[in-house]
Design an enzyme around this catalytic site. Structure first.
Site, PDB file in Angstrom:
ATOM      1  N   ALA A  36     -25.599 -19.473  31.596  1.00 26.45           N
ATOM      2  CA  ALA A  36     -26.784 -20.222  31.758  1.00 26.45           C
ATOM      3  C   ALA A  36     -28.017 -19.548  32.025  1.00 26.45           C
ATOM      4  O   ALA A  36     -29.243 -20.264  31.726  1.00 26.45           O
ATOM      5  CB  ALA A  36     -26.312 -21.258  32.942  1.00 26.45           C
ATOM      6  N   GLU A 115     -11.154   7.399  14.885  1.00 22.52           N
ATOM      7  CA  GLU A 115     -11.334   5.862  15.158  1.00 22.52           C
ATOM      8  C   GLU A 115     -10.713   5.017  14.323  1.00 22.52           C
ATOM      9  O   GLU A 115     -10.315   5.557  13.088  1.00 22.52           O
ATOM     10  CB  GLU A 115     -13.081   5.831  14.985  1.00 22.52           C
ATOM     11  CG  GLU A 115     -13.437   6.814  13.625  1.00 22.52           C
ATOM     12  CD  GLU A 115     -14.980   6.976  13.582  1.00 22.52           C
ATOM     13  OE1 GLU A 115     -15.680   6.084  13.106  1.00 22.52           O
ATOM     14  OE2 GLU A 115     -15.300   8.333  13.926  1.00 22.52           O
ATOM     15  N   LYS A 117     -10.122   2.607  11.377  1.00 20.97           N
ATOM     16  CA  LYS A 117     -10.712   2.053  10.126  1.00 20.97           C
ATOM     17  C   LYS A 117     -10.674   0.386   9.982  1.00 20.97           C
ATOM     18  O   LYS A 117      -9.510  -0.378   9.712  1.00 20.97           O
ATOM     19  CB  LYS A 117      -9.739   2.587   8.920  1.00 20.97           C
ATOM     20  CG  LYS A 117     -10.523   2.379   7.731  1.00 20.97           C
ATOM     21  CD  LYS A 117      -9.942   3.207   6.616  1.00 20.97           C
ATOM     22  CE  LYS A 117     -10.597   3.272   5.226  1.00 20.97           C
ATOM     23  NZ  LYS A 117     -10.933   1.656   4.721  1.00 20.97           N
ATOM     24  N   ASP A 119     -11.311  -3.213   9.008  1.00 22.69           N
ATOM     25  CA  ASP A 119     -11.229  -3.672   7.552  1.00 22.69           C
ATOM     26  C   ASP A 119     -12.325  -4.979   7.409  1.00 22.69           C
ATOM     27  O   ASP A 119     -11.767  -6.091   7.631  1.00 22.69           O
ATOM     28  CB  ASP A 119      -9.905  -4.503   7.500  1.00 22.69           C
ATOM     29  CG  ASP A 119      -9.155  -4.674   5.949  1.00 22.69           C
ATOM     30  OD1 ASP A 119     -10.075  -4.338   5.050  1.00 22.69           O
ATOM     31  OD2 ASP A 119      -8.252  -5.322   5.949  1.00 22.69           O
ATOM     32  N   GLU A 175     -19.275  -1.123   9.851  1.00 25.17           N
ATOM     33  CA  GLU A 175     -18.468  -2.128   9.215  1.00 25.17           C
ATOM     34  C   GLU A 175     -18.871  -3.493   9.838  1.00 25.17           C
ATOM     35  O   GLU A 175     -18.925  -3.813  11.069  1.00 25.17           O
ATOM     36  CB  GLU A 175     -17.157  -1.584   9.448  1.00 25.17           C
ATOM     37  CG  GLU A 175     -16.215  -2.470   8.691  1.00 25.17           C
ATOM     38  CD  GLU A 175     -15.876  -1.528   7.260  1.00 25.17           C
ATOM     39  OE1 GLU A 175     -16.785  -0.856   6.937  1.00 25.17           O
ATOM     40  OE2 GLU A 175     -14.970  -2.079   6.328  1.00 25.17           O
ATOM     41  N   TYR A 225     -19.638  -3.276  13.975  1.00 24.05           N
ATOM     42  CA  TYR A 225     -19.425  -1.958  14.591  1.00 24.05           C
ATOM     43  C   TYR A 225     -19.862  -0.755  13.808  1.00 24.05           C
ATOM     44  O   TYR A 225     -19.353  -0.724  12.647  1.00 24.05           O
ATOM     45  CB  TYR A 225     -17.640  -1.941  14.732  1.00 24.05           C
ATOM     46  CG  TYR A 225     -17.187  -2.668  15.706  1.00 24.05           C
ATOM     47  CD1 TYR A 225     -17.053  -2.450  17.293  1.00 24.05           C
ATOM     48  CD2 TYR A 225     -16.826  -4.060  15.602  1.00 24.05           C
ATOM     49  CE1 TYR A 225     -16.431  -3.128  18.169  1.00 24.05           C
ATOM     50  CE2 TYR A 225     -16.200  -4.993  16.499  1.00 24.05           C
ATOM     51  CZ  TYR A 225     -16.186  -4.530  17.777  1.00 24.05           C
ATOM     52  OH  TYR A 225     -15.656  -5.390  18.836  1.00 24.05           O
ATOM     53  N   LYS A 316      -3.851   5.718   6.230  1.00 24.67           N
ATOM     54  CA  LYS A 316      -3.747   4.089   6.170  1.00 24.67           C
ATOM     55  C   LYS A 316      -2.536   3.779   6.953  1.00 24.67           C
ATOM     56  O   LYS A 316      -1.203   4.362   6.643  1.00 24.67           O
ATOM     57  CB  LYS A 316      -3.751   3.816   4.642  1.00 24.67           C
ATOM     58  CG  LYS A 316      -4.914   4.198   3.993  1.00 24.67           C
ATOM     59  CD  LYS A 316      -6.037   3.071   3.936  1.00 24.67           C
ATOM     60  CE  LYS A 316      -5.701   2.069   3.098  1.00 24.67           C
ATOM     61  NZ  LYS A 316      -6.830   1.740   2.547  1.00 24.67           N
ATOM     62  N   CYS A 410      20.071 -32.720   4.225  1.00 20.48           N
ATOM     63  CA  CYS A 410      20.124 -31.198   4.796  1.00 20.48           C
ATOM     64  C   CYS A 410      21.081 -30.466   3.904  1.00 20.48           C
ATOM     65  O   CYS A 410      22.083 -30.707   3.566  1.00 20.48           O
ATOM     66  CB  CYS A 410      20.643 -31.184   6.213  1.00 20.48           C
ATOM     67  SG  CYS A 410      21.123 -29.908   6.956  1.00 20.48           S
ATOM     68  N   CYS A 413      24.386 -29.304   6.135  1.00 26.88           N
ATOM     69  CA  CYS A 413      25.167 -30.575   6.438  1.00 26.88           C
ATOM     70  C   CYS A 413      25.307 -31.719   5.569  1.00 26.88           C
ATOM     71  O   CYS A 413      26.098 -32.783   6.076  1.00 26.88           O
ATOM     72  CB  CYS A 413      25.311 -30.702   7.804  1.00 26.88           C
ATOM     73  SG  CYS A 413      23.930 -31.779   8.478  1.00 26.88           S
ATOM     74  N   CYS A 428      16.618 -32.417  10.102  1.00 25.23           N
ATOM     75  CA  CYS A 428      17.891 -32.891   9.698  1.00 25.23           C
ATOM     76  C   CYS A 428      18.426 -33.653  10.947  1.00 25.23           C
ATOM     77  O   CYS A 428      17.951 -33.286  12.028  1.00 25.23           O
ATOM     78  CB  CYS A 428      18.913 -31.579   9.812  1.00 25.23           C
ATOM     79  SG  CYS A 428      20.690 -31.861   9.845  1.00 25.23           S
ATOM     80  N   CYS A 434      25.682 -30.554  12.353  1.00 21.82           N
ATOM     81  CA  CYS A 434      25.030 -29.498  11.272  1.00 21.82           C
ATOM     82  C   CYS A 434      25.385 -28.177  11.871  1.00 21.82           C
ATOM     83  O   CYS A 434      25.211 -27.778  13.020  1.00 21.82           O
ATOM     84  CB  CYS A 434      23.561 -29.769  11.382  1.00 21.82           C
ATOM     85  SG  CYS A 434      22.630 -28.634  10.027  1.00 21.82           S
TER      86      CYS A 434
HETATM   87  S1  IVH Z   1     -16.736   6.706   7.626  1.00 25.17           S
HETATM   88  C1  IVH Z   1     -18.357   9.747   4.648  1.00 25.17           C
HETATM   89  N1  IVH Z   1     -15.532   5.439   9.415  1.00 25.17           N
HETATM   90  O1  IVH Z   1     -13.754   2.806   4.858  1.00 25.17           O
HETATM   91  C2  IVH Z   1     -17.492   8.412   5.382  1.00 25.17           C
HETATM   92  N2  IVH Z   1     -15.669   4.144   7.279  1.00 25.17           N
HETATM   93  O2  IVH Z   1     -12.796   3.931   2.406  1.00 25.17           O
HETATM   94  C3  IVH Z   1     -17.764   7.222   4.905  1.00 25.17           C
HETATM   95  N3  IVH Z   1     -14.664   2.013   7.099  1.00 25.17           N
HETATM   96  O3  IVH Z   1     -16.915   2.257   3.003  1.00 25.17           O
HETATM   97  C4  IVH Z   1     -17.170   6.103   5.950  1.00 25.17           C
HETATM   98  N4  IVH Z   1     -13.873   1.989   9.288  1.00 25.17           N
HETATM   99  O4  IVH Z   1     -16.320   0.548   4.800  1.00 25.17           O
HETATM  100  C5  IVH Z   1     -15.993   5.383   8.025  1.00 25.17           C
HETATM  101  N5  IVH Z   1     -14.382   4.132  11.150  1.00 25.17           N
HETATM  102  C6  IVH Z   1     -14.906   4.265   9.821  1.00 25.17           C
HETATM  103  C7  IVH Z   1     -14.728   3.245   9.064  1.00 25.17           C
HETATM  104  C8  IVH Z   1     -14.888   3.305   7.799  1.00 25.17           C
HETATM  105  C9  IVH Z   1     -14.013   1.458   8.243  1.00 25.17           C
HETATM  106  C10 IVH Z   1     -14.599   1.748   5.994  1.00 25.17           C
HETATM  107  C11 IVH Z   1     -16.084   1.826   5.049  1.00 25.17           C
HETATM  108  C12 IVH Z   1     -15.921   2.609   4.153  1.00 25.17           C
HETATM  109  C13 IVH Z   1     -14.675   2.711   3.956  1.00 25.17           C
HETATM  110  C14 IVH Z   1     -14.080   3.988   3.024  1.00 25.17           C
END
Ligand code: IVH
Length: 669
Positions: A36, A115, A117, A119, A175, A225, A316, A410, A413, A428, A434
């Protein structure tokens, strides 16, 4: 005393405060003031800017959505290419990466930042003198699209950096994602508005960034992020990646808080495992872990191959979504009778296991997603969650694809499948018989408020069913000490006790018995009303929906469930077996006393002593039928004040006509 500020000063002060609170909220995840209060600052700034339009600047927090819709996005050339990452799909490949890095650097151990990755979509933000100048997509890595007006709508993207010490030209990369919560809200809204749903958060984020109208993007719950820096000129940055991330955070950019420095392969693997476990509980989708050599001088030494750096790798996670084909759609019967359509799939490796079935939840979902047999579909298996069909690749539907037909009986049964209007789940109706519902039916039958069979808990029910000692609840009363004593953790003494408890349970009451049958939506209170009203089981088994609905607290849905239940021959068989086993209850007088059985009455006009509903109910209790129309079979028409055409009909057919007074006498008798 505070000096009264002129509007220009106050506007600057408000902007600074808002920027700071944005930082607390979006970057530190630790707001300092209530919403607020924040809204008050915001509104004050807004009204000052309205009164003094000359004070509006592009980096004002109020100016996130400004621009008009575009016809097309312009091109952006990335001065520093936006690279992609090499992937490692198992620990062996990660170990290879680490070995190559150490060999090239001639070091025994190298420090990495670890860190998640994320999506989503890679985005570049260009700040000049701390002011957001441009946002761009990655595109092919060297040329992307100018999405400045869309990134400006993202609240976790500062329009102006806070603090100081940032390079004059700073390009931040990260990202753009939509969180699970944001995704859910977005799809709920889409559903309410009858729009197409998004298949997953990544698609939703991509679609949102690609909007030509920034007002549409602004309504999408996008977040960003940051994970690195591209171009940096006119200033110095630290010489470690982890420290650069710290700096970015200090300038008001959002950086994931769980980033760690790890050295040695085992620590990398441990971080990966930890994140894999957290995967389901994180607020957003991640598809792996990125390891980056932390020291920038070492990064430089390692350099690049093709379009990926030698100093980073993405370990991955197993993919959670894959394509496969639907080879059939069956239905499954759950332990409470719920019927679930299940897609039979060509086997596919997804979420770390081979999947051959995926749930389609219910018939409405099958229609909504438009899944046909023969379709190519996206299957998702996340964590331990049951695999599900996410969506159909509509353009790959073969000509001989077939639609799903919900069975009417069903598959386990052969009882009727019931779908109550307004409910999504079909069920059912053979609850007592059953096989799919067997354990649940027995457990419920034995429970305290039902037949109250002491010593017959869930574990024992499982054993009885799995050892095929009983097929249904009636089978309980055929058990003997010898067969029970053979079960695991069951001595002769407990076997005897159970037999005694079963014997004792045979003397019950009608309401307990009705409740123990497990009729849908007949809880113990409803069972009591039914018992009070009918007095015995026979009249209840024969009761029509209309008759049931005349009982207070029983609506059309429950009435339907009751009628369907007693219509199933198998349910009746089980009830007969129970009675043959001498399960009994005291019959109340009401049941024996049905003097109006075989008579049919019609009510017309308004009554003064009771309502028509009450009259109908009282007549039915005495065994009469109450009909809505007069025929030659009608015993009598009961006419109150202002009777309708039914009275005339009765007279023309020679059917007896009774007054309210006559009715009262009839009920008294
Ligand atoms: S570094 C030179 N850090 O993954 C390094 N990429 O497959 C360039 N991504 O295009 C990327 N989390 O969209 C980096 N913590 C992270 C990431 C990250 C997601 C994605 C990003 C990049 C793709 C590469």
């Amino acid at each position: 005393m505070a000096v009264k500020k002129n509007p220009a000063q106050r506007v600057e002060q408000l902007r600074e405060q808002i920027r700071f609170h944005n930082y607390r909220y979006y970057v530190l995840d630790d707001p300092q003031i209530p919403d607020a209060e924040y809204d008050r600052l915001w509104r004050e700034l807004q009204s000052l800017e309205e009164a003094h339009p000359e004070l509006i600047s592009a980096d004002s927090p109020t100016q996130r959505i400004g621009a008009e819709p575009l016809n097309a996005f312009g091109d952006v050339r990335h001065e520093v290419p936006m690279l992609s990452l090499d992937n490692a799909f198992d620990d062996g490949e990660l170990s290879e990466f680490d070995r190559r890095v150490r060999e090239r650097l001639e070091l025994d151990e190298v420090e990495y930042t670890a860190e998640p990755k994320l999506d989503g979509l890679a985005v570049s933000l260009l700040y000049e003198h701390g002011i957001l100048l441009r946002g761009a997509t990655r595109g092919d890595g060297s040329t992307g699209e100018d999405i400045t007006q869309n990134v400006r709508t993202i609240h976790s993207v500062p329009l102006r950096l806070i603090g100081d010490g940032y390079p004059a030209r700073l390009e931040v990369r990260g990202e753009v994602i939509i969180s699970h919560a944001g995704f859910q809200a977005l799809n709920e809204r889409a559903q309410q508005q009858g729009q197409k749903l998004f298949a997953n958060p990544r698609n939703a984020a991509a679609g949102s960034l690609r909007q030509l109208d920034p007002r549409v993007t602004a309504r999408r719950p996008l977040e960003m992020y940051c994970y690195g820096v591209g171009l940096a000129a006119g200033g110095k940055l630290p010489q470690r990646h982890s420290e650069i991330l710290q700096r970015l955070r200090g300038w008001g950019l959002r950086v994931y808080s769980g980033i760690e420095c790890v050295s040695a392969l085992q620590a990398c693997i441990d971080y990966y495992r930890k994140l894999e476990q957290q995967r389901e509980s994180l607020p957003f989708d991640i598809d792996g872990v990125v390891f980056k050599v932390d020291r920038l001088d070492l990064q430089q030494q390692l350099g690049f191959v093709a379009r990926a750096p030698r100093w980073a790798i993405a370990r991955k996670f197993p993919a959670q979504e894959e394509l496969t084909r639907v080879i059939g759609i069956d239905v499954q019967v759950g332990r409470t009778g719920a019927i679930t359509p299940v897609a039979r799939l060509e086997p596919v490796f997804v979420g770390g296991v081979t999947v051959t079935n995926a749930t389609l939840h219910n018939e409405d979902e099958v229609r909504r997603k438009d899944v046909h047999i023969g379709d190519t579909v996206i299957v998702r298996r996340a964590g331990d969650v049951i695999p599900e069909v996410v969506s159909v690749m509509a353009d790959r539907r073969p000509e001989n694809a077939r639609a799903f037909v919900m069975p009417t009986r069903c598959p386990v049964c052969d009882s009727d499948i019931e779908k109550v209007e307004g409910e999504v789940v079909a069920r059912c109706t053979g609850g007592l018989y059953c096989e799919a519902q067997r354990k649940e039916a027995i457990r419920h039958f034995a429970s305290r408020r039902a037949m109250d069979i002491e010593g017959l808990g869930e574990k024992l029910v499982e054993q009885l069913v799995e050892h095929k000692l009983i097929d249904d609840v009636a089978g309980l009363y055929d058990l003997d000490v010898e067969s029970l004593a053979g079960l695991e953790r069951m001595g002769e003494k407990s076997a005897r006790n159970l037999i005694a408890a079963l014997e004792k349970s045979k003397q019950t009451t009608l309401d307990r018995f009705l409740y123990s049958l497990g009729i849908r939506e007949v809880g113990d209170a409803t069972a009591r009303s039914l018992a009070r009203d009918f007095g015995d089981l026979g009249p209840l088994i024969d009761a029509t929906e209309e008759r049931l609905e005349s009982i207070p607290d029983i609506g059309p849905v429950v009435a339907k469930h009751i009628v369907h239940f007693f219509q199933q021959p198998h349910n009746i068989e089980v009830i007969e077996k129970l009675r043959n086993a001498r399960v009994s209850w005291p019959v109340t007088e009401k049941a024996a006393h049905q003097p109006l059985q075989g008579h049919t009455y019609v009510l017309t006009g308004s009554l003064s002593v009771m309502t028509r509903d009450e009259a109908r109910h009282r007549l039915q209790q005495l065994g009469a039928k109450v009909s809505g129309s007069v025929s030659s079979k009608t015993t009598a028409v009961i006419a109150g004040e202002k009777p309708g055409s039914k009275l005339a009909k009765a007279e023309s057919l020679g059917v007896a006509v009774l007054s309210e007074q006559d009715l009262l006498q009839l009920l008294e008798q």
